[in-house]
Design an enzyme around this catalytic site. Sequence first.
Site, PDB file in Angstrom:
ATOM      1  N   LYS A 112      64.994  -4.249  41.254  1.00  0.00           N
ATOM      2  CA  LYS A 112      65.588  -3.147  42.013  1.00  0.00           C
ATOM      3  C   LYS A 112      64.581  -2.048  42.290  1.00  0.00           C
ATOM      4  O   LYS A 112      64.594  -1.442  43.357  1.00  0.00           O
ATOM      5  CB  LYS A 112      66.786  -2.556  41.251  1.00  0.00           C
ATOM      6  CG  LYS A 112      68.010  -3.451  41.277  1.00  0.00           C
ATOM      7  CD  LYS A 112      69.243  -2.668  40.842  1.00  0.00           C
ATOM      8  CE  LYS A 112      70.458  -3.567  40.715  1.00  0.00           C
ATOM      9  NZ  LYS A 112      71.608  -2.878  40.140  1.00  0.00           N
ATOM     10  N   LYS A 195      71.006 -15.629  44.760  1.00  0.00           N
ATOM     11  CA  LYS A 195      72.410 -15.420  44.390  1.00  0.00           C
ATOM     12  C   LYS A 195      73.115 -14.596  45.462  1.00  0.00           C
ATOM     13  O   LYS A 195      72.483 -13.773  46.135  1.00  0.00           O
ATOM     14  CB  LYS A 195      72.514 -14.741  43.021  1.00  0.00           C
ATOM     15  CG  LYS A 195      72.099 -13.285  43.010  1.00  0.00           C
ATOM     16  CD  LYS A 195      72.504 -12.571  41.725  1.00  0.00           C
ATOM     17  CE  LYS A 195      72.025 -11.120  41.794  1.00  0.00           C
ATOM     18  NZ  LYS A 195      72.395 -10.306  40.654  1.00  0.00           N
ATOM     19  N   LYS A 198      75.524  -8.074  46.856  1.00  0.00           N
ATOM     20  CA  LYS A 198      75.868  -7.005  47.806  1.00  0.00           C
ATOM     21  C   LYS A 198      74.635  -6.505  48.527  1.00  0.00           C
ATOM     22  O   LYS A 198      74.720  -5.966  49.611  1.00  0.00           O
ATOM     23  CB  LYS A 198      76.486  -5.794  47.096  1.00  0.00           C
ATOM     24  CG  LYS A 198      77.436  -6.161  46.004  1.00  0.00           C
ATOM     25  CD  LYS A 198      77.898  -4.950  45.210  1.00  0.00           C
ATOM     26  CE  LYS A 198      77.671  -5.182  43.731  1.00  0.00           C
ATOM     27  NZ  LYS A 198      78.839  -5.000  42.891  1.00  0.00           N
TER      28      LYS A 198
HETATM   29  P1  TYM Z   1      77.677  -6.408  39.036  1.00  0.00           P
HETATM   30  O1  TYM Z   1      78.572  -5.333  39.528  1.00  0.00           O
HETATM   31  O2  TYM Z   1      76.386  -6.635  39.734  1.00  0.00           O
HETATM   32  O3  TYM Z   1      78.436  -7.795  39.041  1.00  0.00           O
HETATM   33  C1  TYM Z   1      79.750  -7.931  38.490  1.00  0.00           C
HETATM   34  C2  TYM Z   1      79.935  -9.319  37.902  1.00  0.00           C
HETATM   35  O4  TYM Z   1      79.776 -10.332  38.897  1.00  0.00           O
HETATM   36  C3  TYM Z   1      78.832 -11.295  38.485  1.00  0.00           C
HETATM   37  N1  TYM Z   1      78.112 -11.777  39.667  1.00  0.00           N
HETATM   38  C4  TYM Z   1      77.994 -13.079  40.014  1.00  0.00           C
HETATM   39  N2  TYM Z   1      78.464 -14.193  39.435  1.00  0.00           N
HETATM   40  C5  TYM Z   1      78.192 -15.370  40.044  1.00  0.00           C
HETATM   41  N3  TYM Z   1      77.482 -15.473  41.205  1.00  0.00           N
HETATM   42  C6  TYM Z   1      77.004 -14.367  41.813  1.00  0.00           C
HETATM   43  N4  TYM Z   1      76.323 -14.477  42.964  1.00  0.00           N
HETATM   44  C7  TYM Z   1      77.249 -13.092  41.215  1.00  0.00           C
HETATM   45  N5  TYM Z   1      76.927 -11.814  41.545  1.00  0.00           N
HETATM   46  C8  TYM Z   1      77.453 -11.026  40.595  1.00  0.00           C
HETATM   47  C9  TYM Z   1      77.913 -10.541  37.542  1.00  0.00           C
HETATM   48  O5  TYM Z   1      77.231 -11.418  36.666  1.00  0.00           O
HETATM   49  C10 TYM Z   1      78.882  -9.654  36.811  1.00  0.00           C
HETATM   50  O6  TYM Z   1      79.527 -10.335  35.748  1.00  0.00           O
HETATM   51  N6  TYM Z   1      75.546  -4.360  35.058  1.00  0.00           N
HETATM   52  C11 TYM Z   1      76.779  -4.959  35.530  1.00  0.00           C
HETATM   53  C12 TYM Z   1      77.989  -4.057  35.357  1.00  0.00           C
HETATM   54  C13 TYM Z   1      78.212  -3.616  33.959  1.00  0.00           C
HETATM   55  C14 TYM Z   1      78.720  -4.403  32.889  1.00  0.00           C
HETATM   56  C15 TYM Z   1      78.782  -3.524  31.759  1.00  0.00           C
HETATM   57  C16 TYM Z   1      79.095  -5.736  32.765  1.00  0.00           C
HETATM   58  C17 TYM Z   1      78.014  -2.367  33.485  1.00  0.00           C
HETATM   59  N7  TYM Z   1      78.351  -2.308  32.166  1.00  0.00           N
HETATM   60  C18 TYM Z   1      79.210  -3.988  30.511  1.00  0.00           C
HETATM   61  C19 TYM Z   1      79.531  -6.191  31.504  1.00  0.00           C
HETATM   62  C20 TYM Z   1      79.584  -5.304  30.402  1.00  0.00           C
HETATM   63  C21 TYM Z   1      76.630  -5.245  37.004  1.00  0.00           C
HETATM   64  O7  TYM Z   1      75.924  -4.580  37.706  1.00  0.00           O
HETATM   65  O8  TYM Z   1      77.409  -6.249  37.477  1.00  0.00           O
END
Ligand code: TYM
Length: 332
Positions: A112, A195, A198
Site C-alpha cells: 500500500k 486477488k 477494491k
Molecule cells: P478487508 O476489508 O480488506 O477485507 C475484508 C475481508 O475480506 C477478505 N477478502 C478476500 N477474501 C477472498 N478473496 C478476496 N479477493 C478477498 N479480498 C478481501 C479479507 O481477507 C478479509 O477477511 N485488515 C482487515 C480488516 C480488519 C480485521 C480486523 C479483520 C481490521 N481489524 C480484525 C479481522 C480481525 C482488512 O482490511 O480486511
Amino acid sequence: PARILSGMQPSADSLHLGNYLGALLNWVRMQDEYDAFFFIPDLHAITVPQDPEILARRTRITAAQYIAGGVDVEKCTLFVQSHVPEHAQLAWVFNCLTGFGEASRMTQFKDKSQKQGADHASVGLFTYPILQAADILLYNPQLVPVGEDQRQHVELSRDLAQRFNSRFGETFVVPQPAIQKDTAKIYDLQHPNAKMSKSAQSPAGLVNLLDDPKTIAKRIKSAVTDDGSEIRFDRESKPGISNLLTIQSVITGTPVAQLETDYQGKMYGHLKVELAEIVVERLSPIRQRVEELLSDPAELDRLLAVGAEKARGFAAGTIDEVYRKVGFLPAR
Ligand code: TYM
C-alpha cells in the site's frame, strides 16, 4: 462457546464478491456455533485519506451489508470500531511492544505504501496491523475468520499475545486464523492472478454486492478466460476458469469436481451464462435488503449502539487488566 471476531473495512460503497465469499459467508456460518463479534473497522479506514461524509455513509452501508448478508444481531455482537475507544487504547500498548523492524515486514504495508509513495504513507498505515492485533485480542477470540490476505496480520496478533503473556503474565488467548481453503482467495475477473480488490485498477474485474443485476451479469460474462476450451480447475494454466469454478462452487455448495463433470464438453460461454445467473440470484435479495436497511438509518444506528454497548462491556475488562499489568496507576 468459543469466540470469533472479524471485520471488513468501510472503504468502498460496496463490498465485493471476494469479501462476501472469502469472509462474510463464513461469518454467517460460524455465528450459530460461536460467540461472534463482527465490527466495522473505521479507524483502519482513515489510515488512508477519507472524505468525512463518505466515510460515515460507508460505515452504515457496510453494517447494512453485514446484516443483509446474514449477520444476525440477535446472535452476535455487531459494532463500529470507533464506538469502542478501548481499541485505540490497547493499540497504543501494542505499539510499544512491537519492533520497528517487525512492523516493517508487514507485506500489506509495503504494497500500500508503495502505491502511495513511501513519503505520503501515514504512520497510521504503518501501525495498521498493530491496531488489528488490538481489535482481535481485546475480545480473546480463539478464531479469526478471514481471507488468505489477512494471515500475516493474524500472525502478528499471535506474536503480540504471546509476547504480552510472557512479559506480564497470562492475559490473552493466542488466536488462530480460520481460513476457508477453497474461498481463501477470489481473483480479479480481468486479472485472475491478482486477488479481487477494491483498489483494482479497473472496476471490470470486480463484482460488487450492490451492483445492479445487469452490471453483475456483464462483468461475469466478460471475465477473462484462458487458452483452450476445456472447463477444468487448474490454477496454473487456467486461472480465469478456475476462479469462475470456485465462485460457482462456493455459492451453490457443489464441489468443483462435480462442476467439472457437469460442464464436460460444454463451452466457456455456457459456464459464464449460468454463473452470471447464479450470482445475480444470490446477490439481488442482499441488495434489496441493504436498501431497506438504509431507508431507516436511525434504526441501523440503534442496532449499532446496542452492539457497541455489548462490546464495550467486554473490552473495558481487558483494558483494566492490561493497564494494571503494565503498571499504570489505577484512576480513582
Ligand atoms: P478487508 O476489508 O480488506 O477485507 C475484508 C475481508 O475480506 C477478505 N477478502 C478476500 N477474501 C477472498 N478473496 C478476496 N479477493 C478477498 N479480498 C478481501 C479479507 O481477507 C478479509 O477477511 N485488515 C482487515 C480488516 C480488519 C480485521 C480486523 C479483520 C481490521 N481489524 C480484525 C479481522 C480481525 C482488512 O482490511 O480486511
